[in-house]
Design a protein around this motif. Sequence first.
Motif, mmCIF file in Angstrom:
data_model
loop_
_atom_site.group_PDB
_atom_site.id
_atom_site.type_symbol
_atom_site.label_atom_id
_atom_site.label_comp_id
_atom_site.label_asym_id
_atom_site.label_seq_id
_atom_site.Cartn_x
_atom_site.Cartn_y
_atom_site.Cartn_z
ATOM 1 N N LEU A 84 34.577 48.077 37.284
ATOM 2 C CA LEU A 84 33.444 49.070 36.956
ATOM 3 C C LEU A 84 33.984 50.209 36.465
ATOM 4 O O LEU A 84 34.779 50.820 37.407
ATOM 5 C CB LEU A 84 32.514 49.026 38.053
ATOM 6 N N GLU A 85 33.537 50.941 35.460
ATOM 7 C CA GLU A 85 33.944 52.204 35.100
ATOM 8 C C GLU A 85 33.160 53.298 35.830
ATOM 9 O O GLU A 85 32.011 53.566 35.361
ATOM 10 C CB GLU A 85 33.980 52.511 33.538
ATOM 11 N N ILE A 86 33.440 53.833 36.908
ATOM 12 C CA ILE A 86 32.665 54.683 37.885
ATOM 13 C C ILE A 86 32.618 56.243 37.306
ATOM 14 O O ILE A 86 31.876 57.042 37.676
ATOM 15 C CB ILE A 86 33.067 54.800 39.196
ATOM 16 N N SER A 87 33.715 56.533 36.520
ATOM 17 C CA SER A 87 33.775 58.035 35.786
ATOM 18 C C SER A 87 34.726 57.665 34.688
ATOM 19 O O SER A 87 35.363 56.537 34.563
ATOM 20 C CB SER A 87 34.740 58.775 36.770
ATOM 21 N N PRO A 88 34.395 58.313 33.739
ATOM 22 C CA PRO A 88 35.389 58.225 32.197
ATOM 23 C C PRO A 88 36.666 58.167 32.553
ATOM 24 O O PRO A 88 37.477 59.240 33.159
ATOM 25 C CB PRO A 88 34.850 59.451 31.613
ATOM 26 N N GLY A 89 37.218 57.069 32.455
ATOM 27 C CA GLY A 89 38.632 56.640 32.570
ATOM 28 C C GLY A 89 39.143 56.062 33.925
ATOM 29 O O GLY A 89 40.134 55.937 34.348
ATOM 30 N N VAL A 90 38.105 56.050 34.918
ATOM 31 C CA VAL A 90 38.438 55.644 36.123
ATOM 32 C C VAL A 90 37.801 54.233 36.446
ATOM 33 O O VAL A 90 36.679 54.209 36.385
ATOM 34 C CB VAL A 90 38.053 56.679 37.250
ATOM 35 N N PHE A 91 38.419 53.259 36.633
ATOM 36 C CA PHE A 91 37.974 51.980 36.982
ATOM 37 C C PHE A 91 38.182 51.328 38.442
ATOM 38 O O PHE A 91 39.266 51.683 38.957
ATOM 39 C CB PHE A 91 38.687 51.012 35.834
ATOM 40 N N VAL A 92 37.287 50.553 39.134
ATOM 41 C CA VAL A 92 37.459 50.271 40.383
ATOM 42 C C VAL A 92 37.003 48.880 40.488
ATOM 43 O O VAL A 92 35.857 48.596 39.716
ATOM 44 C CB VAL A 92 37.063 51.062 41.289
ATOM 45 N N GLY A 93 37.480 47.962 41.420
ATOM 46 C CA GLY A 93 36.801 46.727 41.726
ATOM 47 C C GLY A 93 37.846 46.036 42.507
ATOM 48 O O GLY A 93 38.701 46.396 42.860
ATOM 49 N N PHE A 94 37.207 44.766 42.769
ATOM 50 C CA PHE A 94 37.994 43.680 43.287
ATOM 51 C C PHE A 94 38.811 42.890 42.421
ATOM 52 O O PHE A 94 38.123 42.011 41.581
ATOM 53 C CB PHE A 94 37.189 43.087 44.376
ATOM 54 N N LEU A 95 40.092 42.699 42.672
ATOM 55 C CA LEU A 95 40.741 41.753 41.673
ATOM 56 C C LEU A 95 41.910 40.862 42.672
ATOM 57 O O LEU A 95 42.484 41.588 43.616
ATOM 58 C CB LEU A 95 41.652 42.366 40.748
ATOM 59 N N ASN A 96 41.992 39.933 42.451
ATOM 60 C CA ASN A 96 43.279 38.929 43.077
ATOM 61 C C ASN A 96 44.413 39.261 42.510
ATOM 62 O O ASN A 96 44.614 40.003 41.379
ATOM 63 C CB ASN A 96 43.007 37.428 43.027
ATOM 64 N N THR A 97 45.741 39.191 43.163
ATOM 65 C CA THR A 97 46.779 39.715 42.691
ATOM 66 C C THR A 97 47.399 39.241 41.113
ATOM 67 O O THR A 97 47.730 39.927 40.418
ATOM 68 C CB THR A 97 48.115 38.932 43.613
ATOM 69 N N ARG A 98 46.859 37.898 40.783
ATOM 70 C CA ARG A 98 47.282 37.502 39.461
ATOM 71 C C ARG A 98 46.527 38.051 38.537
ATOM 72 O O ARG A 98 47.295 38.546 37.489
ATOM 73 C CB ARG A 98 46.938 35.792 39.394
ATOM 74 N N VAL A 99 45.091 38.494 38.695
ATOM 75 C CA VAL A 99 44.447 38.866 37.602
ATOM 76 C C VAL A 99 44.964 40.570 37.651
ATOM 77 O O VAL A 99 44.975 41.130 36.446
ATOM 78 C CB VAL A 99 42.921 38.947 37.730
ATOM 79 N N ARG A 100 45.217 41.126 38.620
ATOM 80 C CA ARG A 100 45.478 42.495 38.560
ATOM 81 C C ARG A 100 46.939 42.471 37.980
ATOM 82 O O ARG A 100 46.881 43.561 37.403
ATOM 83 C CB ARG A 100 45.742 43.020 40.286
ATOM 84 N N ASP A 101 47.745 41.803 38.155
ATOM 85 C CA ASP A 101 49.090 41.980 37.484
ATOM 86 C C ASP A 101 48.869 41.731 35.840
ATOM 87 O O ASP A 101 49.534 42.288 35.098
ATOM 88 C CB ASP A 101 50.015 40.789 38.081
ATOM 89 N N LEU A 102 47.992 40.893 35.590
ATOM 90 C CA LEU A 102 47.725 40.552 34.113
ATOM 91 C C LEU A 102 47.043 41.671 33.443
ATOM 92 O O LEU A 102 47.415 42.054 32.317
ATOM 93 C CB LEU A 102 46.772 39.317 34.038
ATOM 94 N N ALA A 103 46.303 42.515 34.311
ATOM 95 C CA ALA A 103 45.316 43.569 33.699
ATOM 96 C C ALA A 103 46.418 44.703 33.494
ATOM 97 O O ALA A 103 46.368 45.357 32.496
ATOM 98 C CB ALA A 103 44.428 43.913 34.743
ATOM 99 N N TRP A 104 47.480 44.833 34.548
ATOM 100 C CA TRP A 104 48.406 45.975 34.488
ATOM 101 C C TRP A 104 49.111 45.666 33.113
ATOM 102 O O TRP A 104 49.643 46.991 32.553
ATOM 103 C CB TRP A 104 49.144 46.063 35.763
ATOM 104 N N GLN A 105 49.777 44.337 32.742
ATOM 105 C CA GLN A 105 50.533 44.302 31.891
ATOM 106 C C GLN A 105 49.874 44.684 30.459
ATOM 107 O O GLN A 105 50.161 45.148 29.537
ATOM 108 C CB GLN A 105 50.943 42.834 31.723
#
Length: 137
Positions: A33-54
């Motif tokens: 969720l984009e809670i402020s311009p350019g700031v995203f927060v949410g619940f991700l498991n490790t695999r999805v978090r690493d893929l999102a970071w890549q």
Amino acid sequence: MTELGRSAGKATSLAAPLDCPAGLRRHLTRWLLEISPGVFVGFLNTRVRDLAWQRVIELSRDGRAIMIYSTRSKQRLAFKVHRHEWEPVDIDGIHLIRRPHTNTSQPTGTRGGWSKASRYRKAGRPRSNRDPSTESE
């Protein structure tokens, strides 16, 4: 009621891409969720978090990004940075951010680190505790 970061075994993540293209922002809204311009927060498991970071690294071009996520460490959080002048360091299991040293010199003619009291003491003059504006004659 579940505590933030402990919901169904998923980790809390915060991503803050700075100076990044709109395509990256659209991509991150798939999971966060984009809670402020350019700031995203949410619940991700490790695999999805690493893929999102890549994906953040691939799409950020000349932009910077910071990701903060919960872990099972003493601090219960860790972070990753991309193209940022502040760098994460691990000191005895504690994650800290090291800021680069900026050489800020004192303006000429001033001596840094001396209070008025120490200057009076050094000059041998007693400091007056009386305020002349409040005295009546």
